[in-house]
Write an enzyme that holds these catalytic residues in place. Structure first.
Site, mmCIF file in Angstrom:
data_model
loop_
_atom_site.group_PDB
_atom_site.id
_atom_site.type_symbol
_atom_site.label_atom_id
_atom_site.label_comp_id
_atom_site.label_asym_id
_atom_site.label_seq_id
_atom_site.Cartn_x
_atom_site.Cartn_y
_atom_site.Cartn_z
ATOM 1 N N SER A 172 -5.451 39.296 43.215
ATOM 2 C CA SER A 172 -4.394 40.260 43.541
ATOM 3 C C SER A 172 -4.259 41.290 42.435
ATOM 4 C CB SER A 172 -3.076 39.497 43.685
ATOM 5 O OG SER A 172 -1.985 40.394 43.684
ATOM 6 N N TYR A 221 3.323 32.787 40.593
ATOM 7 C CA TYR A 221 2.315 33.030 41.642
ATOM 8 C C TYR A 221 1.184 33.899 41.092
ATOM 9 C CZ TYR A 221 0.137 36.261 44.867
ATOM 10 O OH TYR A 221 -0.782 37.066 45.469
ATOM 11 N N LYS A 261 -3.212 33.419 39.801
ATOM 12 C CA LYS A 261 -4.401 34.260 40.052
ATOM 13 C C LYS A 261 -5.120 34.562 38.739
ATOM 14 C CE LYS A 261 -3.659 34.735 44.509
ATOM 15 N NZ LYS A 261 -4.477 33.963 45.454
HETATM 16 C C1 UD1 Z 1 4.346 41.858 46.430
HETATM 17 C C2 UD1 Z 1 4.300 40.983 45.231
HETATM 18 C C3 UD1 Z 1 2.872 40.840 44.776
HETATM 19 C C4 UD1 Z 1 2.030 40.293 45.932
HETATM 20 C C5 UD1 Z 1 2.161 41.248 47.111
HETATM 21 C C6 UD1 Z 1 1.397 40.767 48.331
HETATM 22 C C7 UD1 Z 1 6.473 41.272 44.128
HETATM 23 C C8 UD1 Z 1 7.199 41.820 42.949
HETATM 24 N N1 UD1 Z 1 5.146 41.520 44.194
HETATM 25 O O1 UD1 Z 1 3.886 43.170 46.063
HETATM 26 O O2 UD1 Z 1 2.785 39.981 43.658
HETATM 27 O O3 UD1 Z 1 0.686 40.192 45.529
HETATM 28 O O4 UD1 Z 1 3.529 41.360 47.458
HETATM 29 O O5 UD1 Z 1 2.079 39.794 49.036
HETATM 30 O O6 UD1 Z 1 7.074 40.652 44.994
HETATM 31 N N2 UD1 Z 1 10.492 46.917 49.703
HETATM 32 C C9 UD1 Z 1 11.712 47.392 50.174
HETATM 33 N N3 UD1 Z 1 12.411 46.611 51.057
HETATM 34 C C10 UD1 Z 1 11.949 45.393 51.492
HETATM 35 C C11 UD1 Z 1 10.696 44.922 51.013
HETATM 36 C C12 UD1 Z 1 10.004 45.710 50.109
HETATM 37 O O7 UD1 Z 1 12.157 48.482 49.807
HETATM 38 O O8 UD1 Z 1 12.653 44.732 52.273
HETATM 39 C C13 UD1 Z 1 9.716 47.756 48.773
HETATM 40 C C14 UD1 Z 1 9.495 47.109 47.417
HETATM 41 O O9 UD1 Z 1 10.535 47.443 46.535
HETATM 42 C C15 UD1 Z 1 8.160 47.721 47.006
HETATM 43 C C16 UD1 Z 1 7.441 48.017 48.333
HETATM 44 O O10 UD1 Z 1 8.443 47.957 49.334
HETATM 45 O O11 UD1 Z 1 8.390 48.945 46.373
HETATM 46 C C17 UD1 Z 1 6.372 47.009 48.633
HETATM 47 O O12 UD1 Z 1 6.928 45.700 48.516
HETATM 48 P P1 UD1 Z 1 6.139 44.400 48.948
HETATM 49 O O13 UD1 Z 1 5.603 44.561 50.319
HETATM 50 O O14 UD1 Z 1 7.012 43.215 48.668
HETATM 51 O O15 UD1 Z 1 4.868 44.388 47.979
HETATM 52 P P2 UD1 Z 1 4.789 44.415 46.357
HETATM 53 O O16 UD1 Z 1 6.093 44.213 45.734
HETATM 54 O O17 UD1 Z 1 4.023 45.618 45.977
#
Ligand code: UD1
Length: 340
Positions: free
Chosen positions: A124, A149, A153
């Site tokens: 990842s 987690y 990795k």
């Molecule tokens: C997350 C994990 C990462 C993992 C990846 C794949 C964290 C901090 N990181 O990445 O380790 O490898 O998922 O599963 O959790 N967002 C919203 N509202 C929501 C959900 C997300 O605004 O309800 C935003 C988040 O703030 C972020 C973006 O969407 O900016 C992407 O979030 P997400 O899909 O959870 O991925 P990552 O955080 O990049």
């Protein structure tokens, strides 16, 4: 090749099974269904028109894993199986380290005993940690993830490097995924998180299908164009094809272990993603802006040049295709896969 896919019933694993079959490989799946449904098997077989053998057990059982290699002819392993919820890993670190490491150890021992030396690992972008320059490049040395987690990795990448360095003929690809999203264009397989989705795309999809009231955008005061975080969202079929490319190029790798970023090289913001999903569904999707989520980085994306040149692979699908395919899956399966 005859490929053992661990975690082949899961989101990325199931799409990779289809991509492997499509490329003419044979597949054997091992999955304990701890975070997936047995109904995936029937869908994979219907889509591919091929029998896909499934073995339902937990890879931390070293004896069963060894027996699997005795009874099945296996040429290579693609290892997806593992726990992956960031928040849960913070509250249950020991369970995460134990499960993710023990499963990998079982596989590596069984491979060693039966002379299998080709391995593709599901890593990842989280291994780049908080300080790596953007876009992320594979030769960045100071790998360290902020969650247990992610740290599993980092550790498994290290274990694989050490093992491959001393065993003649081993070839290992470490595939560092950016943000996998989308679904197979058939709408028959896709992401089916249990409980409230942690990740953005499944959350938006569940708002669109009426399972959640509104999206909460985690912060709009980041130093980005629209103030929301930017990520490198990659279509899961591009990602799946990246595994096939890595597998087929293992023999060409100059070193026993090589890391590859699987991303597009472009960032997309949370609000851009939401609006793209609105275009795909033709609906306005309600959202509110909430506080930042602890641990989120403002913006990162891949430098995919190494995978482009050395694997001859490139992500080609657009954000609009990602949203259209996710919507086809979610609207046909509003509650995800049916139970067993
Ligand atoms: C997350 C994990 C990462 C993992 C990846 C794949 C964290 C901090 N990181 O990445 O380790 O490898 O998922 O599963 O959790 N967002 C919203 N509202 C929501 C959900 C997300 O605004 O309800 C935003 C988040 O703030 C972020 C973006 O969407 O900016 C992407 O979030 P997400 O899909 O959870 O991925 P990552 O955080 O990049």
């Amino acid at each position: 090749m005859r490929v053992l896919v661990s975690g082949g019933a899961g989101y990325i694993g199931s799409h990779t099974v289809l991509a492997l079959l499509d490329a003419g490989h044979d597949v054997v799946v091992v999955d304990d269904f701890s975070n997936s449904k047995p109904t995936v098997q029937g869908r994979l077989e219907a889509l591919s028109g091929k029998h896909v053998p499934f073995h339902a057990f937990d890879l931390t059982d070293a004896d069963k894993t060894e027996q699997l290699f005795v009874h099945e002819q296996i040429d290579a392993v693609i290892h997806f199986a593992g726990f992956k919820a960031v928040g849960e890993s913070v509250s249950e670190p020991l369970r995460y380290y134990q499960n993710n490491l023990d499963a990998t150890f079982s596989l590596l021992r069984a491979m060693q005993r039966s002379g299998v030396s080709k391995f593709v690992f599901s890593s990842s972008a989280t291994v780049y940690g908080e300080n790596a320059p953007v876009p992320y490049q594979e030769d960045y040395e100071y790998l360290s993830a902020s969650s247990p987690y992610g740290q599993t990795k980092v550790v498994i990448e290290r274990v694989l490097s050490d093992v491959a360095a001393v065993h003649e003929g081993w070839k290992v690809a470490l595939l560092r995924y950016f943000n996998p999203v989308g679904a197979h264009p058939s709408g028959q397989i896709g992401e089916d998180p249990q409980g409230i989705p942690n990740n953005l795309m499944p959350f938006i999809a569940q708002v669109a299908v009426g399972r959640r009231e509104r999206l909460t955008v985690f912060g709009d005061d980041y130093p980005t164009a629209d103030g929301t975080c930017e990520r490198d969202y990659i279509h899961v079929m591009d990602l799946a094809e990246g595994h096939v490319a890595a597998l087929e190029h293992l023999g060409d790798l100059a070193e026993p272990v090589r890391a590859f970023n699987l991303g597009t090289g472009t960032g997309t913001s949370v609000l851009q993603m939401l609006h793209a999903f609105e275009r795909a569904t033709g609906k306005e999707l309600p959202y509110e802006v909430g506080p930042r989520r602890a641990g989120d980085l403002a913006a990162f994306w891949a430098d995919p040049a190494r995978a482009n040149t050395e694997l001859g692979w490139r992500a080609t699908r657009t954000i609009d295709e990602i949203c259209a395919d996710t919507w086809r899956w979610q609207s046909a399966n509003p509650q995800g896969y049916p139970g067993a």
